[in-house]
Design an enzyme around this catalytic site. Structure first.
Site, PDB file in Angstrom:
ATOM      1  N   ARG A  80      43.607  32.925  32.848  1.00 54.95           N
ATOM      2  CA  ARG A  80      44.624  33.598  32.027  1.00 54.95           C
ATOM      3  C   ARG A  80      46.021  33.130  32.429  1.00 54.95           C
ATOM      4  O   ARG A  80      46.869  32.902  31.568  1.00 54.95           O
ATOM      5  CB  ARG A  80      44.517  35.115  32.153  1.00 54.95           C
ATOM      6  CG  ARG A  80      43.282  35.708  31.500  1.00 54.95           C
ATOM      7  CD  ARG A  80      43.299  37.213  31.543  1.00 54.95           C
ATOM      8  NE  ARG A  80      44.304  37.784  30.658  1.00 54.95           N
ATOM      9  CZ  ARG A  80      44.644  39.078  30.645  1.00 54.95           C
ATOM     10  NH1 ARG A  80      44.074  39.924  31.494  1.00 54.95           N
ATOM     11  NH2 ARG A  80      45.557  39.522  29.808  1.00 54.95           N
ATOM     12  N   CYS A 127      51.038  41.695  35.845  1.00 53.64           N
ATOM     13  CA  CYS A 127      49.704  41.315  35.372  1.00 53.64           C
ATOM     14  C   CYS A 127      49.766  41.301  33.855  1.00 53.64           C
ATOM     15  O   CYS A 127      50.735  40.811  33.281  1.00 53.64           O
ATOM     16  CB  CYS A 127      48.650  42.279  35.907  1.00 53.64           C
ATOM     17  SG  CYS A 127      48.983  44.019  35.521  1.00 53.64           S
TER      18      CYS A 127
END
Length: 281
Positions: free
Chosen positions: A181, A237
């Site tokens: 990611r 995040c």
């Protein structure tokens, strides 16, 4: 009471009936937001109350602020009081079944509200069960107390702060998501893949082993050795949830400079396109 951000199942079992210990079940599933509540109703640690990531530990999603904006401090304080948490008195143990992912959010929120007496349960609910400790489906009715928030604003940063400070030589910006990611190879949740320019990658699952137990202190210290002396470590995040696991890791490693970018990547990508023009590598 323990001062560590993580307590063992054995410690909790020994303190299960301590009136100053408040247990909070934080189990949650991003794909199925009702699953955690359902699991809690079927079986939980005796005396535990339930707090929901979306309903209790976040505020409604807006144009900016990411997928899990900070909850209103007064509203959260009222909820904390309703489950028996008294600021500066209760010792809170939060648990989940996701390697600290959701329990860490409550851990960070309580510290943000000025309550330092909080830890997450090592091994989570599965570890508790594997130890043979009791579970129940009885919903507790804790005495209502008063929680008075004393917000520690320096523990959180917003978009503007990150934008203005991330390139400073004294600041390190940490992306807590898994490597694919971070690299922009996979993005299951947000509309744009990649990372904030300048961020370095410290994936949050590295904090625990595959069973959800905290890696040894020496491992946590080794993880951060290259950036341990930074004046500020800004951690993000996808939406300000799993980044809190890295903040626990920093705490265990003895590093006190970690701050949470609450909106995280899901907030960052809602702003000026120029700020995400190098989002992938």
């Amino acid at each position: 009471m323990s001062n560590t951000p993580v307590v063992s199942p054995q410690w909790l079992r020994e303190n299960l009936h301590n009136p100053e210990v408040v247990i909070v079940d934080c189990r949650f599933s991003l794909p199925d937001p009702t699953l955690g509540q359902q699991q809690y109703q079927v079986s939980h640690i005796p005396g535990a109350c339930y707090l929901d990531l979306n309903e209790d530990l976040s505020s409604p999603v807006g144009e900016h602020g990411g997928r899990h904006p900070l909850p209103n401090a007064d509203e959260l304080a009222t909820k904390l009081g309703k489950i028996g948490i008294t600021n500066q008195k209760s010792f809170v143990v939060a648990y989940d079944d996701s390697r600290f992912a959701f329990a860490a959010r409550l851990w960070w929120l309580l510290r943000y509200l000025g309550h330092e007496q909080v830890a997450v349960l090592d091994g989570g609910f599965a570890g508790w069960q594997q130890a043979g400790y009791p579970v129940t489906n009885e919903i507790p009715t804790p005495p209502i107390t008063q929680f008075v928030p004393q917000i520690q604003a320096e523990k959180a940063v917003d978009y503007s702060y990150v934008k203005n400070h991330k390139d400073s030589p004294e600041v390190v910006l940490v992306d807590s998501r898994e490597g694919d990611r971070y690299r922009g190879e996979r993005e299951p949740t947000d509309k744009i893949a990649g990372h904030i320019p300048g961020a370095v990658n410290y994936p949050w699952p590295e904090v625990t082993d595959t069973a959800g137990y905290l890696q040894p202190t020496a491992v946590q210290q080794q993880r951060w050795q290259h950036i341990a002396t930074a004046e500020e470590i800004l951690v993000y995040c996808g939406s300000g949830v799993t980044a809190c696991v890295n903040l626990i890791s920093l705490e265990v490693a003895g590093i006190k400079t970690g701050k949470l970018y609450v909106g995280s990547w899901s907030d960052w990508i809602t702003y000026d396109e120029n700020d995400i023009s190098r989002q992938s590598v």
